[in-house]
Design a protein around this motif. Structure first.
Motif, mmCIF file in Angstrom:
data_model
loop_
_atom_site.group_PDB
_atom_site.id
_atom_site.type_symbol
_atom_site.label_atom_id
_atom_site.label_comp_id
_atom_site.label_asym_id
_atom_site.label_seq_id
_atom_site.Cartn_x
_atom_site.Cartn_y
_atom_site.Cartn_z
ATOM 1 N N ALA A 235 -4.235 0.993 -5.025
ATOM 2 C CA ALA A 235 -3.644 1.202 -2.650
ATOM 3 C C ALA A 235 -5.120 0.951 -1.873
ATOM 4 N N VAL B 195 1.119 -1.409 -0.034
ATOM 5 C CA VAL B 195 -0.118 0.073 0.285
ATOM 6 C C VAL B 195 0.702 1.112 0.439
ATOM 7 N N TRP C 165 -5.849 -1.904 0.669
ATOM 8 C CA TRP C 165 -6.140 -1.358 1.601
ATOM 9 C C TRP C 165 -6.940 -1.855 2.288
#
Length: 52
Positions: A46, A7, A50
């Protein structure tokens, strides 16, 4: 590679690409738009990684 590291790397890539957008905006707009799309994809990836 840890999930957190992935991430962070994707967010860093998005920031790097946004810097390229800022730099190339006045001279090469098509390249700048392509970089912005890539930055949005990296940031979206990302966030998906996440939250997923």
């Amino acid at each position: 590679m840890s999930s957190d590291v992935t991430v962070i790397v994707l967010f860093a890539l998005a920031g790097f690409l946004l810097g390229g957008v800022y730099t190339t905006w006045r001279t090469a707009r098509p390249v700048s738009i392509a970089l912005a799309v890539c930055a949005a994809l990296a940031a979206g990836g990302a966030l998906a990684w996440w939250l997923g």
